[in-house]
Enzyme design. Structure first.
Site, PDB file in Angstrom:
ATOM      1  N   ASP A 123       2.791  -2.852   5.190  1.00 34.72           N
ATOM      2  CA  ASP A 123       1.760  -3.875   5.038  1.00 34.72           C
ATOM      3  C   ASP A 123       1.891  -4.598   3.698  1.00 34.72           C
ATOM      4  O   ASP A 123       1.806  -5.823   3.626  1.00 34.72           O
ATOM      5  CB  ASP A 123       0.376  -3.225   5.158  1.00 34.72           C
ATOM      6  CG  ASP A 123      -0.581  -4.080   5.967  1.00 34.72           C
ATOM      7  OD1 ASP A 123      -0.111  -4.979   6.684  1.00 34.72           O
ATOM      8  OD2 ASP A 123      -1.803  -3.851   5.893  1.00 34.72           O
ATOM      9  N   ASP A 176      -4.396  -2.253  11.588  1.00 42.65           N
ATOM     10  CA  ASP A 176      -5.381  -1.809  10.608  1.00 42.65           C
ATOM     11  C   ASP A 176      -6.480  -0.964  11.246  1.00 42.65           C
ATOM     12  O   ASP A 176      -7.257  -0.311  10.546  1.00 42.65           O
ATOM     13  CB  ASP A 176      -6.020  -3.026   9.917  1.00 42.65           C
ATOM     14  CG  ASP A 176      -4.984  -3.884   9.215  1.00 42.65           C
ATOM     15  OD1 ASP A 176      -3.987  -3.314   8.734  1.00 42.65           O
ATOM     16  OD2 ASP A 176      -5.166  -5.113   9.149  1.00 42.65           O
TER      17      ASP A 176
END
Length: 270
Positions: A123, A176
């Site tokens: 990420d 997420d």
């Protein structure tokens, strides 16, 4: 110039691939959730099966629900650019996420640590470090669909900003939710297997930690003038750190690292 064209091509490729996958996964997820919910009231239909070519034994309830799920996904795909399309996208997305969390399992904290650790670095790289090569954050460009003429990759949940005079959406990617969700689901199974209640277990605290991580993400988003943030940068330390710290304090870190106790939830099919 070449890097900009490469980024644009990447956005188009990802969007086209994932739009189709999202519809297929959304249909499967919505069907699974509806069948599980409706089987509580229509138990006989959920337990009665008929053979269907290419699919094998299928319950009558699944046959009834499937056309609705397919129609829902098709209608969303056709009208996905209208202002209220985010509702259908979120319904399909949530159903898909719930289904994946039912199927995929993290067996112990060791697997969860490796998985979330890799996602943490992934990420950060695609949101921040990718700017060094492409002059823009690849993750943010792909999510928004910039320069592609499309409306962004649908593999995310979105909701309109209610009090923003410029409009727009608050978005969060499936990763997420799913990746920390696998660790949280593991904590719930561990609590069940160890006969723990909410207060003495790990599930409640991991959920609270996830909430705090998400809150810090949105605080950072506002402090950075709305520039996209890698949510896992904040969520992973909170969730993984909370479970690890509690396990160490309770003297159970080794058990968590190795896996679940012997007693298993009857709803889990090996």
């Amino acid at each position: 110039m070449l890097l900009d064209l490469t980024l644009q091509a990447y956005v188009l490729l990802v969007h086209r691939d994932f739009s189709g996958y999202f519809c297929i996964g959304g249909v499967e997820g919505l069907q699974t959730c509806l069948v599980a919910l409706l089987s509580r009231w229509f138990k006989h239909a959920g337990e009665s099966f008929v053979k269907v070519p290419f699919f094998g034994a299928v319950s009558y309830l699944t046959l009834v629900v499937s056309p609705f799920c397919i129609a829902f996904a098709v209608i969303w795909a056709v009208y996905r650019r209208i202002s209220l399309a985010w509702i259908g996208q979120d319904i399909l997305g949530i159903a898909l996420i719930v289904t994946v969390l039912q199927i995929v399992r993290v067996t112990n904290l060791k697997v969860g640590t490796v998985l979330l650790g890799c996602a943490f670095m992934y990420d950060i790289f695609w949101v921040f470090i990718s700017k060094l090569w492409f002059h823009e954050s690849v993750m943010i460009v792909v999510a928004r669909g910039d320069k592609s003429g499309e409306d962004g990759v649908p593999m995310l949940l979105k909701i309109p900003r209610m009090f923003d005079p410029w409009g727009g959406y608050s978005i969060i990617g499936f990763g997420d939710i799913l990746l920390p969700g696998l660790l949280i689901a593991f904590s719930l199974r561990y609590d069940w297997a160890a006969n723990r209640n909410f207060r003495t277990g790990y599930f409640l605290w991991s959920m609270i930690a996830y909430g705090f991580g998400l809150l810090i993400t949105y605080v950072a988003l506002n402090l950075m003038d709305g520039r996209g943030q890698p949510a896992l940068l904040y969520i992973v330390p909170f969730t993984l750190g909370t479970i690890s710290a509690l396990g160490r304090k309770r003297g159970e870190l080794r058990n968590l690292w190795r896996g679940e106790p012997e007693r298993m939830c009857p709803h889990i099919h090996q």
